[in-house]
Design a protein around this motif. Sequence first.
Motif, PDB file in Angstrom:
ATOM      1  N   GLY A  18       0.853  -1.187   0.000  1.00 44.25           N
ATOM      2  CA  GLY A  18       0.000   0.000   0.000  1.00 44.25           C
ATOM      3  C   GLY A  18       0.884   1.230   0.000  1.00 44.25           C
ATOM      4  N   PRO A  19       0.626   2.194   0.913  1.00 44.97           N
ATOM      5  CA  PRO A  19       1.482   3.370   0.976  1.00 44.97           C
ATOM      6  C   PRO A  19       2.913   2.979   1.311  1.00 44.97           C
ATOM      7  CG  PRO A  19      -0.515   3.726   2.220  1.00 44.97           C
ATOM      8  CD  PRO A  19      -0.499   2.271   1.836  1.00 44.97           C
ATOM      9  N   GLY A  20       3.063   1.882   2.102  1.00 48.84           N
ATOM     10  CA  GLY A  20       4.357   1.254   2.356  1.00 48.84           C
ATOM     11  C   GLY A  20       5.499   2.175   2.679  1.00 48.84           C
ATOM     12  N   GLU A  21       6.558   2.106   1.842  1.00 52.70           N
ATOM     13  CA  GLU A  21       7.789   2.808   2.165  1.00 52.70           C
ATOM     14  C   GLU A  21       7.637   4.317   2.098  1.00 52.70           C
ATOM     15  OE1 GLU A  21      11.010   1.259  -0.098  1.00 52.70           O
ATOM     16  OE2 GLU A  21      10.710  -0.779   0.601  1.00 52.70           O
ATOM     17  N   LYS A  22       6.584   4.805   1.450  1.00 50.58           N
ATOM     18  CA  LYS A  22       6.365   6.252   1.433  1.00 50.58           C
ATOM     19  C   LYS A  22       6.217   6.779   2.856  1.00 50.58           C
ATOM     20  CE  LYS A  22       2.851   6.046  -1.416  1.00 50.58           C
ATOM     21  NZ  LYS A  22       1.697   6.469  -2.233  1.00 50.58           N
ATOM     22  N   LYS A  23       5.826   5.905   3.783  1.00 49.23           N
ATOM     23  CA  LYS A  23       5.646   6.327   5.171  1.00 49.23           C
ATOM     24  C   LYS A  23       6.951   6.833   5.771  1.00 49.23           C
ATOM     25  CE  LYS A  23       2.033   2.939   6.034  1.00 49.23           C
ATOM     26  NZ  LYS A  23       1.803   1.603   6.536  1.00 49.23           N
ATOM     27  N   ILE A  24       8.063   6.363   5.224  1.00 47.59           N
ATOM     28  CA  ILE A  24       9.357   6.756   5.775  1.00 47.59           C
ATOM     29  C   ILE A  24       9.635   8.227   5.488  1.00 47.59           C
ATOM     30  CG2 ILE A  24      11.838   6.254   5.768  1.00 47.59           C
ATOM     31  CD1 ILE A  24      11.055   3.474   4.605  1.00 47.59           C
ATOM     32  N   GLU A  25       9.257   8.672   4.269  1.00 50.41           N
ATOM     33  CA  GLU A  25       9.612  10.029   3.859  1.00 50.41           C
ATOM     34  C   GLU A  25       8.585  11.096   4.230  1.00 50.41           C
ATOM     35  OE1 GLU A  25       9.393   7.830   0.776  1.00 50.41           O
ATOM     36  OE2 GLU A  25      11.328   6.954   1.298  1.00 50.41           O
ATOM     37  N   ILE A  26       7.298  10.723   4.203  1.00 49.48           N
ATOM     38  CA  ILE A  26       6.293  11.774   4.369  1.00 49.48           C
ATOM     39  C   ILE A  26       6.091  12.127   5.833  1.00 49.48           C
ATOM     40  CG2 ILE A  26       5.065  11.263   2.234  1.00 49.48           C
ATOM     41  CD1 ILE A  26       3.162   9.559   3.706  1.00 49.48           C
ATOM     42  N   ASP A  27       5.740  13.379   6.083  1.00 49.18           N
ATOM     43  CA  ASP A  27       5.541  13.801   7.474  1.00 49.18           C
ATOM     44  C   ASP A  27       4.053  13.842   7.802  1.00 49.18           C
ATOM     45  OD1 ASP A  27       4.570  16.036   6.222  1.00 49.18           O
ATOM     46  OD2 ASP A  27       6.300  17.307   6.672  1.00 49.18           O
ATOM     47  N   ARG A  28       3.772  14.205   9.058  1.00 52.82           N
ATOM     48  CA  ARG A  28       2.382  14.173   9.520  1.00 52.82           C
ATOM     49  C   ARG A  28       1.478  15.107   8.716  1.00 52.82           C
ATOM     50  NH1 ARG A  28       5.090  13.443  14.427  1.00 52.82           N
ATOM     51  NH2 ARG A  28       4.427  11.568  15.529  1.00 52.82           N
ATOM     52  N   ARG A  29       2.008  16.256   8.314  1.00 50.91           N
ATOM     53  CA  ARG A  29       1.191  17.228   7.581  1.00 50.91           C
ATOM     54  C   ARG A  29       0.707  16.635   6.258  1.00 50.91           C
ATOM     55  NH1 ARG A  29       2.336  20.395   3.613  1.00 50.91           N
ATOM     56  NH2 ARG A  29       4.570  20.002   3.782  1.00 50.91           N
ATOM     57  N   VAL A  30       1.634  15.954   5.553  1.00 52.27           N
ATOM     58  CA  VAL A  30       1.280  15.343   4.272  1.00 52.27           C
ATOM     59  C   VAL A  30       0.291  14.202   4.496  1.00 52.27           C
ATOM     60  CG1 VAL A  30       2.176  14.139   2.248  1.00 52.27           C
ATOM     61  CG2 VAL A  30       3.490  15.997   3.262  1.00 52.27           C
ATOM     62  N   ILE A  31       0.505  13.427   5.559  1.00 53.23           N
ATOM     63  CA  ILE A  31      -0.409  12.324   5.876  1.00 53.23           C
ATOM     64  C   ILE A  31      -1.812  12.863   6.158  1.00 53.23           C
ATOM     65  CG2 ILE A  31      -0.996  10.621   7.647  1.00 53.23           C
ATOM     66  CD1 ILE A  31       1.820   9.724   7.716  1.00 53.23           C
ATOM     67  N   ARG A  32      -1.865  13.950   6.950  1.00 53.12           N
ATOM     68  CA  ARG A  32      -3.176  14.533   7.276  1.00 53.12           C
ATOM     69  C   ARG A  32      -3.893  14.984   6.001  1.00 53.12           C
ATOM     70  NH1 ARG A  32      -0.712  16.802  11.983  1.00 53.12           N
ATOM     71  NH2 ARG A  32      -0.324  18.744  10.862  1.00 53.12           N
ATOM     72  N   HIS A  33      -3.129  15.571   5.080  1.00 53.91           N
ATOM     73  CA  HIS A  33      -3.707  16.027   3.816  1.00 53.91           C
ATOM     74  C   HIS A  33      -4.246  14.845   3.013  1.00 53.91           C
ATOM     75  CE1 HIS A  33      -4.342  18.304   0.156  1.00 53.91           C
ATOM     76  NE2 HIS A  33      -3.600  17.428  -0.520  1.00 53.91           N
ATOM     77  N   ARG A  34      -3.480  13.757   2.972  1.00 60.97           N
ATOM     78  CA  ARG A  34      -3.899  12.570   2.218  1.00 60.97           C
ATOM     79  C   ARG A  34      -5.127  11.917   2.872  1.00 60.97           C
ATOM     80  NH1 ARG A  34      -4.958  10.384  -2.368  1.00 60.97           N
ATOM     81  NH2 ARG A  34      -4.521   8.158  -2.556  1.00 60.97           N
ATOM     82  N   ILE A  35      -5.149  11.897   4.207  1.00 57.74           N
ATOM     83  CA  ILE A  35      -6.301  11.341   4.930  1.00 57.74           C
ATOM     84  C   ILE A  35      -7.559  12.135   4.585  1.00 57.74           C
ATOM     85  CG2 ILE A  35      -7.362  11.155   7.235  1.00 57.74           C
ATOM     86  CD1 ILE A  35      -4.617  10.248   8.284  1.00 57.74           C
ATOM     87  N   SER A  36      -7.414  13.461   4.539  1.00 63.38           N
ATOM     88  CA  SER A  36      -8.537  14.327   4.201  1.00 63.38           C
ATOM     89  C   SER A  36      -9.033  14.031   2.782  1.00 63.38           C
ATOM     90  CB  SER A  36      -8.108  15.789   4.325  1.00 63.38           C
ATOM     91  OG  SER A  36      -9.136  16.640   3.896  1.00 63.38           O
ATOM     92  N   GLN A  37      -8.079  13.850   1.854  1.00 61.22           N
ATOM     93  CA  GLN A  37      -8.399  13.533   0.462  1.00 61.22           C
ATOM     94  C   GLN A  37      -9.189  12.224   0.360  1.00 61.22           C
ATOM     95  OE1 GLN A  37      -4.783  13.273  -1.804  1.00 61.22           O
ATOM     96  NE2 GLN A  37      -5.492  14.697  -3.359  1.00 61.22           N
ATOM     97  N   LEU A  38      -8.640  11.189   1.009  1.00 63.06           N
ATOM     98  CA  LEU A  38      -9.261   9.856   0.951  1.00 63.06           C
ATOM     99  C   LEU A  38     -10.624   9.851   1.622  1.00 63.06           C
ATOM    100  CD1 LEU A  38      -6.126   7.664   1.771  1.00 63.06           C
ATOM    101  CD2 LEU A  38      -7.312   7.764  -0.420  1.00 63.06           C
ATOM    102  N   SER A  39     -10.753  10.597   2.721  1.00 62.44           N
ATOM    103  CA  SER A  39     -12.040  10.671   3.423  1.00 62.44           C
ATOM    104  C   SER A  39     -13.102  11.267   2.515  1.00 62.44           C
ATOM    105  CB  SER A  39     -11.914  11.504   4.706  1.00 62.44           C
ATOM    106  OG  SER A  39     -11.005  10.891   5.599  1.00 62.44           O
ATOM    107  N   GLY A  40     -12.702  12.267   1.724  1.00 65.10           N
ATOM    108  CA  GLY A  40     -13.626  12.867   0.757  1.00 65.10           C
ATOM    109  C   GLY A  40     -14.058  11.870  -0.301  1.00 65.10           C
ATOM    110  N   GLU A  41     -13.082  11.089  -0.800  1.00 68.04           N
ATOM    111  CA  GLU A  41     -13.394  10.071  -1.815  1.00 68.04           C
ATOM    112  C   GLU A  41     -14.329   9.009  -1.232  1.00 68.04           C
ATOM    113  OE1 GLU A  41      -9.922   8.462  -3.764  1.00 68.04           O
ATOM    114  OE2 GLU A  41      -8.939  10.422  -3.744  1.00 68.04           O
TER     115      GLU A  41
END
Length: 419
Positions: free
Chosen positions: A158-181
């Motif tokens: 899944g998101p996998g190794e991207k978790k290593i590089e991305i920070d909480r702000r980017v994760i929060r943004h992606r969570i918001s995006q997915l929640s909308g979808e």
Amino acid sequence: MAEFTETKEIPERVILLAVCTGEEARTAASLDELEDLVDTAGAVTVDKMIQNREQIHPVTYIGRGKIEEVKERIWELDATGVVCDDELSPEQMKNLEDALDTKIMDRTMVILDIFAGHAVTSEGKIQVELAQLKYSASRLIGLRSSLSRLGGGIGTRGPGEKKIEIDRRVIRHRISQLSGELREVKSHRERLRRRREKSHIPVAAIVGYTNAGKSTLLNALTGAGILAEDKLFATLDPTTRMVELGSGQQMLLTDTVGFIHKLPHHLIEAFKSTLEEVRYSDIILHVVDCANPQMELQMQVVYQTLRDLEIGEKTIVTIFNKIDRRTDQDPLRDSQSDYQIGISAATGEHLDELKALLEEILRSRTILLERMFSYAQAGQIQEIRRSGQLVSEEYGEQGIRVKAYVPVELYTKLILRSN
């Protein structure tokens, strides 16, 4: 010509670890299930260890003495990681990793990894990624070292190794995006549901512990042709198919994601739109693997999950599946359901009796309709065939005299039309 040697990915070798604070047999059974999960995720279990404690250690999950024992086993067995049978806090994960100097995973990570590998539809992928991101949001510090240690394996799908590089702000943004979808998906489901309600065709939701045989049952009753393997979470995406009962009445069957002991709450949250199908169903078909020695525990888990989902009062049919694999003759009972029946979805044994039972239940929820329809109203009789149980129809000069059992809503609708 140069020769190329095929290289195969070497599976992770893991030690399973659990803390027993109560009944040891139950902890051992949970650890056996974790072994199946790890196998499904593609890793190999090299040892299983249990520590008896009054409570889980808040800082390191297990006590200091056990840490030394596990460290020795890691070295002796050349293990590449440890999987804990509970969801660890970020602090526990980091401290245990520092103490054991190896990759640490927990039960939640393994389940999320399996879901990521089995999601096929866009909805399933959205739900899984959302659950993974919510899980990882508070664990970035621990995950950075854990995931980079081996560069792959469990927890990196899944998101996998991207978790290593991305920070909480980017994760929060992606969570918001997915929640909308996901809200859009939920809206689409609600439209489909309203359309089904207008058709008055009854709906049964199939629920049960993972690998109980839900998909096999759906295939046997409807010829759905969906994947049905003897593995945990073999199918993830929900499927709805039509089944025709003995009298010709139609019924919709919806398969749902399998439940499991310690199902991660992030997954329950992410899959709520899918699991809401259970809330709006007329009947719940609870499929139980009656050949499994942990049958009683698995049934408890299903009922607790239904309570967690706030599923109200429903007619529940417990389907004791895999009777062909049973080794004992003890009576099969479920005090929490309204009806029980033993079947084998794989061999087809007693499937006709199951259909007859469903017909009987539907009839008990209907009204007897006896009336004359003109030939111009013949289309309404077809509606009765689909949604109710047609007992008789007689063709005469004045029209067609019909006797049928129909749902209350359809009865009202037909009466209003004739007035």
